[in-house]
Design an enzyme around this catalytic site. Sequence first.
Site, mmCIF file in Angstrom:
data_model
loop_
_atom_site.group_PDB
_atom_site.id
_atom_site.type_symbol
_atom_site.label_atom_id
_atom_site.label_comp_id
_atom_site.label_asym_id
_atom_site.label_seq_id
_atom_site.Cartn_x
_atom_site.Cartn_y
_atom_site.Cartn_z
ATOM 1 N N HIS A 153 -5.088 13.891 15.038
ATOM 2 C CA HIS A 153 -3.820 14.905 15.198
ATOM 3 C C HIS A 153 -3.754 16.319 15.641
ATOM 4 C CE1 HIS A 153 -2.288 11.581 12.033
ATOM 5 N NE2 HIS A 153 -2.892 12.492 10.822
ATOM 6 N N GLY A 174 1.063 -0.949 0.064
ATOM 7 C CA GLY A 174 -0.058 -0.162 -0.351
ATOM 8 C C GLY A 174 1.090 1.134 0.339
ATOM 9 N N ASP A 229 -0.696 7.709 15.328
ATOM 10 C CA ASP A 229 -0.810 9.170 15.226
ATOM 11 C C ASP A 229 0.760 9.579 15.389
ATOM 12 O OD1 ASP A 229 -1.541 11.882 15.275
ATOM 13 O OD2 ASP A 229 -2.960 11.775 16.657
ATOM 14 N N HIS A 230 0.387 9.679 13.693
ATOM 15 C CA HIS A 230 1.604 9.755 13.349
ATOM 16 C C HIS A 230 2.247 11.521 13.788
ATOM 17 C CE1 HIS A 230 0.207 11.849 9.607
ATOM 18 N NE2 HIS A 230 0.973 11.934 9.395
HETATM 19 N N1 LIG Z 1 -1.584 6.761 3.032
HETATM 20 C C1 LIG Z 1 -0.688 7.249 3.633
HETATM 21 O O1 LIG Z 1 -0.777 8.366 3.691
HETATM 22 C C2 LIG Z 1 -2.248 7.481 5.427
HETATM 23 C C3 LIG Z 1 -2.201 6.268 5.242
HETATM 24 N N2 LIG Z 1 -3.453 5.990 6.625
HETATM 25 C C4 LIG Z 1 -4.067 4.331 7.615
HETATM 26 O O2 LIG Z 1 -3.115 3.651 6.700
HETATM 27 C C5 LIG Z 1 -3.273 2.741 6.393
HETATM 28 C C6 LIG Z 1 -3.195 1.962 5.106
HETATM 29 O O3 LIG Z 1 -3.443 3.256 4.261
HETATM 30 P P1 LIG Z 1 -2.978 3.120 2.404
HETATM 31 O O4 LIG Z 1 -1.318 2.498 2.416
HETATM 32 O O5 LIG Z 1 -3.014 4.245 2.310
HETATM 33 O O6 LIG Z 1 -3.984 2.298 1.631
HETATM 34 P P2 LIG Z 1 -3.584 1.464 0.071
HETATM 35 O O7 LIG Z 1 -5.543 1.504 0.094
HETATM 36 O O8 LIG Z 1 -2.531 2.209 -0.571
HETATM 37 O O9 LIG Z 1 -3.289 0.237 0.778
HETATM 38 C C7 LIG Z 1 -4.037 -1.327 0.772
HETATM 39 C C8 LIG Z 1 -3.077 -2.247 1.617
HETATM 40 O O10 LIG Z 1 -4.331 -3.490 2.131
HETATM 41 C C9 LIG Z 1 -4.303 -4.502 0.974
HETATM 42 N N3 LIG Z 1 -5.109 -4.846 0.788
HETATM 43 C C10 LIG Z 1 -6.650 -4.295 0.918
HETATM 44 N N4 LIG Z 1 -7.470 -5.071 1.284
HETATM 45 C C11 LIG Z 1 -6.805 -6.428 1.159
HETATM 46 C C12 LIG Z 1 -7.524 -7.461 1.222
HETATM 47 N N5 LIG Z 1 -8.656 -7.896 2.279
HETATM 48 N N6 LIG Z 1 -7.274 -8.332 3.017
HETATM 49 C C13 LIG Z 1 -4.902 -8.477 2.529
HETATM 50 N N7 LIG Z 1 -4.537 -7.354 1.564
HETATM 51 C C14 LIG Z 1 -5.487 -6.640 1.600
HETATM 52 C C15 LIG Z 1 -3.300 -4.242 -0.325
HETATM 53 O O11 LIG Z 1 -2.854 -4.722 -1.745
HETATM 54 P P3 LIG Z 1 -3.814 -5.441 -2.948
HETATM 55 O O12 LIG Z 1 -4.387 -5.276 -3.373
HETATM 56 O O13 LIG Z 1 -2.657 -6.001 -3.048
HETATM 57 O O14 LIG Z 1 -4.404 -6.708 -1.549
HETATM 58 C C16 LIG Z 1 -2.423 -2.716 -0.064
HETATM 59 O O15 LIG Z 1 -1.667 -3.400 -0.189
HETATM 60 C C17 LIG Z 1 -4.677 2.686 6.847
HETATM 61 O O16 LIG Z 1 -5.407 2.727 7.600
HETATM 62 C C18 LIG Z 1 -4.645 4.489 6.576
HETATM 63 O O17 LIG Z 1 -6.032 5.176 6.853
HETATM 64 C C19 LIG Z 1 -3.135 6.834 7.420
HETATM 65 C C20 LIG Z 1 -2.001 7.674 7.965
HETATM 66 C C21 LIG Z 1 -1.511 7.970 6.398
HETATM 67 O O1 LIG Z 2 -2.940 11.331 8.863
HETATM 68 C C1 LIG Z 2 -3.058 11.972 7.745
HETATM 69 O O2 LIG Z 2 -2.175 13.091 7.386
HETATM 70 C C2 LIG Z 2 -1.972 12.674 6.247
HETATM 71 C C3 LIG Z 2 -1.298 13.985 6.779
HETATM 72 O O3 LIG Z 2 -0.099 14.141 7.470
HETATM 73 P P1 LIG Z 2 1.047 14.750 7.015
HETATM 74 O O4 LIG Z 2 2.557 14.496 8.354
HETATM 75 O O5 LIG Z 2 2.062 15.310 5.714
HETATM 76 O O6 LIG Z 2 1.575 16.407 8.113
HETATM 77 C C4 LIG Z 2 -3.250 13.672 5.196
HETATM 78 O O7 LIG Z 2 -2.382 14.246 4.370
HETATM 79 C C5 LIG Z 2 -3.650 12.705 5.749
HETATM 80 O O8 LIG Z 2 -5.134 12.318 4.628
HETATM 81 C C6 LIG Z 2 -3.995 12.096 6.868
HETATM 82 O O9 LIG Z 2 -4.804 10.459 6.974
#
Ligand SMILES: NC(=O)C1=CN([C@@H]2O[C@H](COP(=O)(O)OP(=O)(O)OC[C@H]3O[C@@H](n4cnc5c(N)ncnc54)[C@H](OP(=O)(O)O)[C@@H]3O)[C@@H](O)[C@H]2O)C=CC1
Ligand SMILES: O=C1O[C@H](COP(=O)(O)O)[C@@H](O)[C@H](O)[C@H]1O
Length: 491
Positions: free
Chosen positions: A240, A18, A177-178
């Site tokens: 945050h 992801g 909570d990053h």
């Molecule tokens: N991206 C960001 O900037 C931030 C994200 N978060 C949190 O981090 C978490 C992940 O976010 P993010 O990386 O953006 O999400 P993505 O949608 O980019 O990634 C999701 C991941 O989950 C996997 N996945 C989805 N469905 C399934 C399933 N049924 N079984 C197994 N694996 C699965 C996907 O891989 P595949 O499709 O191969 O299954 C992928 O690796 C969330 O809780 C989000 O709220 C928090 C702060 C910031």
């Molecule tokens: O948790 C989250 O934070 C980012 C913002 O993080 P930052 O470290 O770049 O300030 C935000 O873009 C995202 O929507 C939210 O899920």
Amino acid sequence: MSEGNKQATTLILFGATGDLAKRKLYPALYRLYKKQNHFAVIGVARRDISHDDFRAIIQESLENYTHRDDDIQDFVQKFFYYALDVKETEGYTGLKSLCDHVDSEFGLKENRMFYLSLAPEFFAPVTLNLQASGLTDNSGWKKLVIEKPFGRDLKSANELNEAIHNVFKEDEIYRIDHYLGKEMVQNIQVIRFANPIFESIWNNRYISNVQITSSETLGVGERASYYDHTGALMDMVQNHMLQMVALTAMEPPSRFETEDIRDEKVKVLRSVRQITTDDIAGHIIKGQYTRGTMPNGNVVKGYREEDNIKEKSMTETFVAAKLFIDNFRWAGVPFYIRTGKRMTVKSTEIVIQFKDAPQNPYFNNFNDIQPNLLVIHVQPDEGLSLKLNAKKFSSSGDTMPITMEFSNSDLTGADAYERLIQDCLNGDSTNFTRWDEVALSWEFVDSITKAWNEKNIPLDRYESGSMGPASAYELLDKDGLHWWPLTKVEK
Ligand SMILES: NC(=O)C1=CN([C@@H]2O[C@H](COP(=O)(O)OP(=O)(O)OC[C@H]3O[C@@H](n4cnc5c(N)ncnc54)[C@H](OP(=O)(O)O)[C@@H]3O)[C@@H](O)[C@H]2O)C=CC1
Ligand SMILES: O=C1O[C@H](COP(=O)(O)O)[C@@H](O)[C@H](O)[C@H]1O
């Protein structure tokens, strides 16, 4: 090497392909590897790829990483991949076998960190499947790192909490909570409590108001489907923003120990005045970005024109709020917060505005007397500035504003995720949120959602590239105040 660096660990990373894993977690793990932490990683996601394909993903995610050395090959050999749809219980047996194998190959003492970087609806089922498969019956320690959002409201957060508590004890749960991993957010306590010149005036006698801004230039990007049913209130304010409020407002803890610090934050969150349906209109603004021009000249789409966003979406991409903390220290001091996407600049700052001098002898003397401000620059630059008034050079009695500055920007410190994963390896949960903090934050946010719904509060539009809707300015204007311009912004 600290004790913590010696903790052997298998990190089972769910959501390994992801966005978060690629952008943040792999660079953080690389830096932890360079600091001699002893771990191996099993990445889990649905797509059917080999260990080597997975290692290529990690290498790619480190391609633009500036601190990269020629040890990347050795680093990626510690990564393994397991394809699994996390909803399918049967697949966990194979994951356990791989985990046992990796554990004995690398001598990881059956210490297991389960990191859920997945969509939130999977948090509870994965945790239960970990237990059912015996993955949590290990002889070493076990820890659950759980991404945000932790629930969608108090009720669902409660259910999630109960589900994970069936498997993990509170001290084994690390709710991320990053922002709590950011250098200057961690510095708030030191700035306050190690400097009597600030702490002695850190109250309603001397502080006029507090302004906390976290603005982003990016739009909703590829997270549209998550964001459109979440919005800025749940995405940023519930976690945050309220954590920064709590750290700015809390009492000094009796000891700088995990639970004492958390106890003080909880007291603040308990004192945040609930928003009632009657006062919602004047206190909380919600906005949504429209098409506009960013400061770099790029014309960008409005929120409703973005891919995978509903044409008539009412989701807020901006929130500004005026909060009160009903306790002895803060009675009468407004805390203004604002956060949004597609704003003019990317910046997070906490501004403490001090009250004006009771009687100003320079008043009416054509002088530029400004309020004293203490500004904590969280990002992009990390530092602190103090705005004062001083005598204008070579003039008889004129004054001018001056700024004293401290900046961390020439120092290369750890990044937020690196710090937090290191803390988790070391068993230090200070910078993770305890359940009661989460619950109180939801209680507050739920009161806003309820009032928004009952009063049918309008969604104020703001042009992309602006600092939010006009109503966010009026929020302070009617109190005779204004948002202080953000001074350190991403170039
Ligand atoms: N991206 C960001 O900037 C931030 C994200 N978060 C949190 O981090 C978490 C992940 O976010 P993010 O990386 O953006 O999400 P993505 O949608 O980019 O990634 C999701 C991941 O989950 C996997 N996945 C989805 N469905 C399934 C399933 N049924 N079984 C197994 N694996 C699965 C996907 O891989 P595949 O499709 O191969 O299954 C992928 O690796 C969330 O809780 C989000 O709220 C928090 C702060 C910031
Ligand atoms: O948790 C989250 O934070 C980012 C913002 O993080 P930052 O470290 O770049 O300030 C935000 O873009 C995202 O929507 C939210 O899920």
